[in-house]
Design an enzyme around this catalytic site. Structure first.
Site, PDB file in Angstrom:
ATOM      1  N   GLU A 115       0.810  -1.223   0.000  1.00  0.00           N
ATOM      2  CA  GLU A 115       0.000   0.000   0.000  1.00  0.00           C
ATOM      3  C   GLU A 115       0.842   1.272   0.000  1.00  0.00           C
ATOM      4  O   GLU A 115       0.536   2.243  -0.700  1.00  0.00           O
ATOM      5  CB  GLU A 115      -0.947  -0.010   1.206  1.00  0.00           C
ATOM      6  CG  GLU A 115      -2.135  -0.945   1.064  1.00  0.00           C
ATOM      7  CD  GLU A 115      -1.813  -2.404   1.345  1.00  0.00           C
ATOM      8  OE1 GLU A 115      -2.683  -3.261   1.112  1.00  0.00           O
ATOM      9  OE2 GLU A 115      -0.666  -2.680   1.794  1.00  0.00           O
TER      10      GLU A 115
ATOM     11  N   GLN B 119      -8.051  -2.334  -1.045  1.00  0.00           N
ATOM     12  CA  GLN B 119      -8.963  -3.471  -1.085  1.00  0.00           C
ATOM     13  C   GLN B 119      -9.977  -3.382   0.052  1.00  0.00           C
ATOM     14  O   GLN B 119     -11.152  -3.698  -0.117  1.00  0.00           O
ATOM     15  CB  GLN B 119      -8.166  -4.772  -1.006  1.00  0.00           C
ATOM     16  CG  GLN B 119      -8.960  -5.977  -1.476  1.00  0.00           C
ATOM     17  CD  GLN B 119      -8.057  -7.166  -1.705  1.00  0.00           C
ATOM     18  OE1 GLN B 119      -7.606  -7.790  -0.748  1.00  0.00           O
ATOM     19  NE2 GLN B 119      -7.784  -7.482  -2.970  1.00  0.00           N
ATOM     20  N   PHE B 120      -9.514  -2.934   1.213  1.00  0.00           N
ATOM     21  CA  PHE B 120     -10.368  -2.570   2.340  1.00  0.00           C
ATOM     22  C   PHE B 120      -9.775  -1.304   2.941  1.00  0.00           C
ATOM     23  O   PHE B 120      -8.559  -1.133   2.979  1.00  0.00           O
ATOM     24  CB  PHE B 120     -10.417  -3.680   3.394  1.00  0.00           C
ATOM     25  CG  PHE B 120     -11.138  -4.923   2.943  1.00  0.00           C
ATOM     26  CD1 PHE B 120     -12.495  -5.079   3.158  1.00  0.00           C
ATOM     27  CD2 PHE B 120     -10.446  -5.926   2.281  1.00  0.00           C
ATOM     28  CE1 PHE B 120     -13.160  -6.213   2.722  1.00  0.00           C
ATOM     29  CE2 PHE B 120     -11.097  -7.069   1.844  1.00  0.00           C
ATOM     30  CZ  PHE B 120     -12.463  -7.215   2.063  1.00  0.00           C
ATOM     31  N   ALA B 121     -10.641  -0.429   3.434  1.00  0.00           N
ATOM     32  CA  ALA B 121     -10.159   0.823   4.023  1.00  0.00           C
ATOM     33  C   ALA B 121      -9.165   0.565   5.142  1.00  0.00           C
ATOM     34  O   ALA B 121      -8.239   1.355   5.358  1.00  0.00           O
ATOM     35  CB  ALA B 121     -11.335   1.644   4.539  1.00  0.00           C
ATOM     36  N   ASP B 122      -9.339  -0.546   5.849  1.00  0.00           N
ATOM     37  CA  ASP B 122      -8.450  -0.896   6.962  1.00  0.00           C
ATOM     38  C   ASP B 122      -6.991  -0.968   6.523  1.00  0.00           C
ATOM     39  O   ASP B 122      -6.079  -0.674   7.297  1.00  0.00           O
ATOM     40  CB  ASP B 122      -8.859  -2.250   7.545  1.00  0.00           C
ATOM     41  CG  ASP B 122     -10.353  -2.376   7.771  1.00  0.00           C
ATOM     42  OD1 ASP B 122     -10.778  -2.482   8.919  1.00  0.00           O
ATOM     43  OD2 ASP B 122     -11.099  -2.366   6.765  1.00  0.00           O
ATOM     44  N   PHE B 123      -6.754  -1.391   5.266  1.00  0.00           N
ATOM     45  CA  PHE B 123      -5.387  -1.632   4.810  1.00  0.00           C
ATOM     46  C   PHE B 123      -4.612  -0.343   4.544  1.00  0.00           C
ATOM     47  O   PHE B 123      -3.401  -0.379   4.318  1.00  0.00           O
ATOM     48  CB  PHE B 123      -5.396  -2.488   3.540  1.00  0.00           C
ATOM     49  CG  PHE B 123      -5.988  -3.861   3.731  1.00  0.00           C
ATOM     50  CD1 PHE B 123      -6.242  -4.376   4.992  1.00  0.00           C
ATOM     51  CD2 PHE B 123      -6.309  -4.647   2.628  1.00  0.00           C
ATOM     52  CE1 PHE B 123      -6.797  -5.646   5.164  1.00  0.00           C
ATOM     53  CE2 PHE B 123      -6.854  -5.913   2.786  1.00  0.00           C
ATOM     54  CZ  PHE B 123      -7.102  -6.412   4.060  1.00  0.00           C
TER      55      PHE B 123
ATOM     56  N   HIS C 240     -11.429  -5.654   8.656  1.00  0.00           N
ATOM     57  CA  HIS C 240     -12.127  -5.453   7.390  1.00  0.00           C
ATOM     58  C   HIS C 240     -13.380  -4.598   7.557  1.00  0.00           C
ATOM     59  O   HIS C 240     -14.141  -4.451   6.610  1.00  0.00           O
ATOM     60  CB  HIS C 240     -12.533  -6.798   6.774  1.00  0.00           C
ATOM     61  CG  HIS C 240     -11.384  -7.638   6.332  1.00  0.00           C
ATOM     62  ND1 HIS C 240     -10.618  -8.361   7.213  1.00  0.00           N
ATOM     63  CD2 HIS C 240     -10.860  -7.868   5.105  1.00  0.00           C
ATOM     64  CE1 HIS C 240      -9.675  -9.018   6.544  1.00  0.00           C
ATOM     65  NE2 HIS C 240      -9.795  -8.736   5.270  1.00  0.00           N
TER      66      HIS C 240
END
Length: 658
Positions: free
Chosen positions: A397, A419-423, A464
Site C-alpha cells: 500500500e 482493497q479494504f479501508a483498513d489496509f 475489514h
C-alpha cells in the site's frame, strides 16, 4: 583513485571540476555561518559531492531527480541560483516553500527536482510513479532517486524496488553508502556484504562503485540511463563514500573511529579530481585560487542578498488559503436521463466515465484488472482501457500510494483502490505526510483519489470493518467524502477525480448491493463540501453521513410523529458549516450520529463547533451517538451491539425529552 576520462574533452573536465567545486565552497560557507550563529542547522555533504554532481550531470535536464538532504550538488548542478537555495534554507518568502519547510524538503518542476520528506524512504515510490508516467506517455526518460544505506532497511525501499521490477520502470535507485545512519554503523543495519547484491532478489541489475570518483559515477549513471531509455527497467546502484561531518552539525562525530577520517580524507572527491586534472595538465595550478575566489565572491553576494530580504510577515488567511489548490468546479446541469442503479454500480459508472474523459487517468489496486477487484467494481475495465491504465499491484500500500503521487507529479491522474479501508494503515505515511502536505509546502498539486471500501454490517471483524475516516479528517491537505446514496456516490467520485487535490473517497461496503436509486447516466458531479437535507423536520436534527443516514431514515420512518430533520454531510473535509448552522437554528435539538467509535470520532468536531458557535439556538445539549469504544467484533450479535444504531432510540429519546 583512478580516473578514466573516456571521451570527455578538456572543457568537459573543467566543467566537471567547477560543478564539483561550487557545492564544496557553499558547504564551507554554511559552516562559517553556522559558527557565527547566522544559521541554525546544516546537513553537510562534504566528502560526498561526487555522487550528486556526477549522477546529475549524467541525466538529461528534463529528467526527474529525487535527492536527499546531503545532495546539494544536485541543486547546484541543475543551476539553481544560490540565492534561491539560501532563501529556502533561511525560510524566506523567496524560497521554494515560502518558509513552510526547511532544507531540501521541496520540489521544483522548473528544475525537475522532487525533494525528500524526513521519513527518508517514501520518495523511492514517487520515482516509480514518475517513471511510470514517462513510460505510459512514450517518453524515453529515466528517473534518478537517492537514498541512504540506513533507509534501505525501510519497507518503502523494498516496495519501491519490487514495483519498479514488476513494472519494468526506468528508475535508477542510487544508494549513498556513507557508513552511518546518523550514528548507527552498517554492521548494525544489514548483514549482506553489499547492498547492491539485494538487486538479485528483485530480479534487477545491481552495481557497486566508488562514489568519490566523479568520472566513475558519471560514466556508470550515463551508461545505465542511456540503455534504460531504450529498454525500460530499474537498476540498483550502490555508491561507496564517507560522511566527513556529523549527521547534522549538532550531532558531532564522536561515534566514528578517528582512523576512518584519516583513511577517507585520502579519498576526498574534490582534492583527488583536482590533482588528476593538474597531473593531466587540463587544469593549471594558478587557476585553482582564481576559480575559488570567483565562486566565493558569487556565494557571498548571493547569500547576503537573502539575509537582506525582509522576514516573512505571517497572515493566517494566506496560510489557510494555501492548503488546497483552487480549481474551476464543473457547472451543475439538469439531467434528462436517469437510471435505477445500485450504489456499487454508480461507483463503477463514475469511475468508467472518468476513465473515458481523462486519457491520463490510471487506476491501481490489488486484483482490480482481470479479476475486477474484490467487490467487482472494475469488472470489464481491462477490456475497455487495457492493463496499462488498469493496473494490478503487488501487495504494498505505501509503495502504490507513493507511485500514485509520482504519477500526479508527472502530469497524470491516479485512483488507488484500497482493497479494504483498513489496509490504508500500511500506506499511512504516504497519505498524511506526502499527499496531504505537498501543495501547502511547495505549491505542487497532487491529483490522487484513494477509494476506501469501509464499514461494518457484514461480520468481517476488526481488520475489514473499521470506520477510519477520522484518521484523515484532521489532516490538512486531504479532502474526505463519504456518500450515502448511489447518485452521490457517482457524483462525489467524479468530482473527486476532477479535483486536483488528494481525496479520500469512503464507500460503504454494506451499501454496495443493498441500496438503489436514480442516477444520472451522463457525467455527474456533486460539489465536495456541500451537505444535503434528505428529510425535512422541525423537532430535532440528526446530522450524519454514510450508513448513518440510512439508520436515521429508518428511525424517522418508525417515528413519523417526531418530525426529524436529517442532514447528510456527504463531505467531511471540508464540511458544510452553513448547512449545519441552518438545521441547528431550525430545530434547536441536535443528535450527531456516526458509525465510527464515539471517542475522537468526527462527531466530536461537529459537537464542538455547534457548542461554540450555535449555543444560543440550542434547547438541549448536543448529543453524540457513536459506536462502542472497542475494536469492531466479528460475531453478528457483538457487531450489532457495537454499532451506534443499537443506541439510536435511547439517545433520541433523551434528546427529545428536553
Amino acid at each position: 583513485m583512478i580516473f578514466d576520462r573516456k571521451n570527455i574533452d578538456n572543457d568537459g573536465l573543467i566543467t566537471f571540476y567547477k560543478k564539483l567545486l561550487l557545492p564544496r565552497l557553499v558547504e564551507e560557507k554554511m559552516l562559517i555561518l553556522l559558527r557565527q550563529g547566522r544559521i541554525s542547522k546544516w546537513f553537510s555533504g562534504i566528502g560526498q559531492e561526487a555522487i550528486a554532481v556526477g549522477s546529475t550531470l549524467a541525466m538529461q535536464p528534463d529528467e526527474y531527480i529525487l535527492p536527499m538532504h546531503r545532495n546539494l550538488g544536485v541543486f547546484t548542478a541543475r543551476n539553481i541560483p544560490i540565492s534561491r537555495l539560501m532563501a529556502q534554507w533561511q525560510g524566506k518568502m523567496s524560497g521554494f516553500t515560502r518558509g513552510r519547510d526547511r532544507s531540501f524538503h521541496f520540489g521544483t518542476q522548473e528544475y525537475k527536482i522532487v525533494g525528500m520528506i524526513s521519513h527518508l524512504g517514501p520518495q523511492l515510490a514517487l520515482a516509480d510513479g514518475i517513471a511510470l508516467a514517462d513510460k505510459l506517455s512514450g517518453q524515453q526518460k529515466v528517473t534518478l532517486v537517492y537514498t541512504g544505506e540506513g533507509a534501505t532497511s525501510e519497507g518503502d525501499f523494498h516496495e519501491a524496488l519490487n514495483i519498479a521490477a514488476v513494472w519494468d520502470l526506468p528508475v535508477i535507485f542510487l544508494v549513498e553508502n556513507n557508513g552511518y545512519a546518523l550514528s548507527t554503523p552498517t554492521n548494525e543495519q544489514y548483514r549482506c556484504e553489499a547492498l547492491a547484491d539485494r538487486a538479485i532478489g528483485y530480479g534487477i541489475e545491481g552495481r557497486r562503485i566508488n562514489g568519490n570518483n566523479i568520472l566513475e559515477v558519471y560514466d556508470t549513471v550515463n551508461e545505465l540511463a542511456q540503455d534504460m531509455r531504450r529498454k525500460p527497467r530499474p537498476a540498483l546502484l550502490e555508491c561507496m563514500t564517507f560522511r566527513m561531518r556529523g549527521h547534522e552539525e549538532a550531532s558531532g562525530t564522536k561515534y566514528v573511529p578517528q582512523h576512518l577520517f584519516e583513511e577517507w580524507r585520502q579519498h576526498d572527491p574534490l582534492d583527488n579530481f583536482e590533482q588528476y586534472l593538474l597531473d593531466e595538465q587540463v587544469l593549471r595550478k594558478e587557476w585553482v585560487p582564481y576559480l575559488r575566489e570567483e565562486f566565493t565572491k558569487l556565494i557571498d553576494i548571493e547569500i547576503e542578498k537573502v539575509f537582506n530580504e525582509p522576514d516573512i510577515v505571517p497572515h493566517a488567511q494566506t496560510e489557510l488559503n494555501s492548503v488546497y489548490r483552487t480549481y474551476h468546479k464543473p457547472e451543475p446541469k439538469p439531467y434528462e436521463v436517469l437510471s435505477g442503479k445500485r450504489y456499487i454500480d454508480a461507483i463503477s459508472d463514475g469511475l468508467r466515465q472518468s476513465m473515458r474523459k481523462y486519457s491520463n487517468l490510471v487506476i491501481m489496486g490489488q486484483d482490480i484488472a482481470e479479476y475486477g477487484g474484490a467487490f467487482k467494481i472494475t469488472q470489464g475495465f481491462v477490456e475497455e482501457f487495457g492493463k496499462e491504465r488498469v493496473r494490478n499491484t503487488p501487495i504494498c500500500e505505501s509503495g502504490i500510494v507513493g507511485a500514485a503521487m509520482g504519477l500526479a507529479l508527472n502530469g497524470y491522474k491516479a485512483v488507488v483502490e484500497m482493497q479494504f479501508a483498513d489496509f490504508v494503515s500500511s500506506g499511512f505515511n504516504q497519505v498524511v505526510n506526502n499527499l496531504a502536505k505537498t501543495y501547502y509546502r511547495w505549491g505542487q498539486h497532487v491529483d490522487v483519489v484513494i477509494r476506501m471500501p469501509t464499514g461494518a454490517g457484514t461480520g468481517a471483524g476488526p481488520f475489514h470493518s473499521q470506520s477510519n475516516e477520522a484518521w484523515f479528517t484532521k489532516t490538512p491537505g486531504l479532502k474526505v467524502v463519504y456518500p450515502a446514496f448511489p447518485d452521490d456516490a457517482k457524483g462525489l467520485l467524479m468530482s473527486a477525480i476532477e479535483d486536483p487535490n488528494p481525496v479520500m473517497y469512503f464507500e460503504h461496503k454494506y451499501l454496495y448491493r443493498s441500496t438503489t436509486g436514480n442516477v444520472p447516466d451522463d457525467d455527474h458531479y456533486v460539489e465536495i463540501g456541500k451537505a444535503n437535507i434528505v428529510r425535512k423536520g422541525t423537532k430535532a436534527s440528526i446530522i450524519t453521513y454514510g450508513l448513518g443516514v440510512h439508520w436515521a431514515m429508518e428511525y424517522a420512518d418508525n417515528h413519523p410523529e417526531q418530525s426529524i430533520e436529517i442532514l447528510d454531510l456527504r463531505s467531511l473535509q471540508p464540511w458544510d458549516k452553513e448547512a449545519v448552522e441552518k438545521t441547528v437554528m431550525k430545530t434547536s435539538k441536535v443528535l450527531i450520529l456516526h458509525e465510527d467509535t464515539l471517542t475522537s470520532g468526527f462527531g466530536g468536531e461537529l459537537a464542538a463547533y455547534i457548542g461554540e458557535h450555535l449555543f444560543k439556538y440550542l434547547d438541549a445539549p448536543v448529543m453524540r451517538c457513536g459506536s462502542l469504544d472497542t475494536p469492531i467484533p466479528m460475531n453478528k450479535a457483538l457487531e450489532d451491539q457495537f454499532l451506534a444504531k443499537a443506541r439510536l432510540e435511547e439517545f433520541m429519546a433523551r434528546l427529545l425529552s428536553f
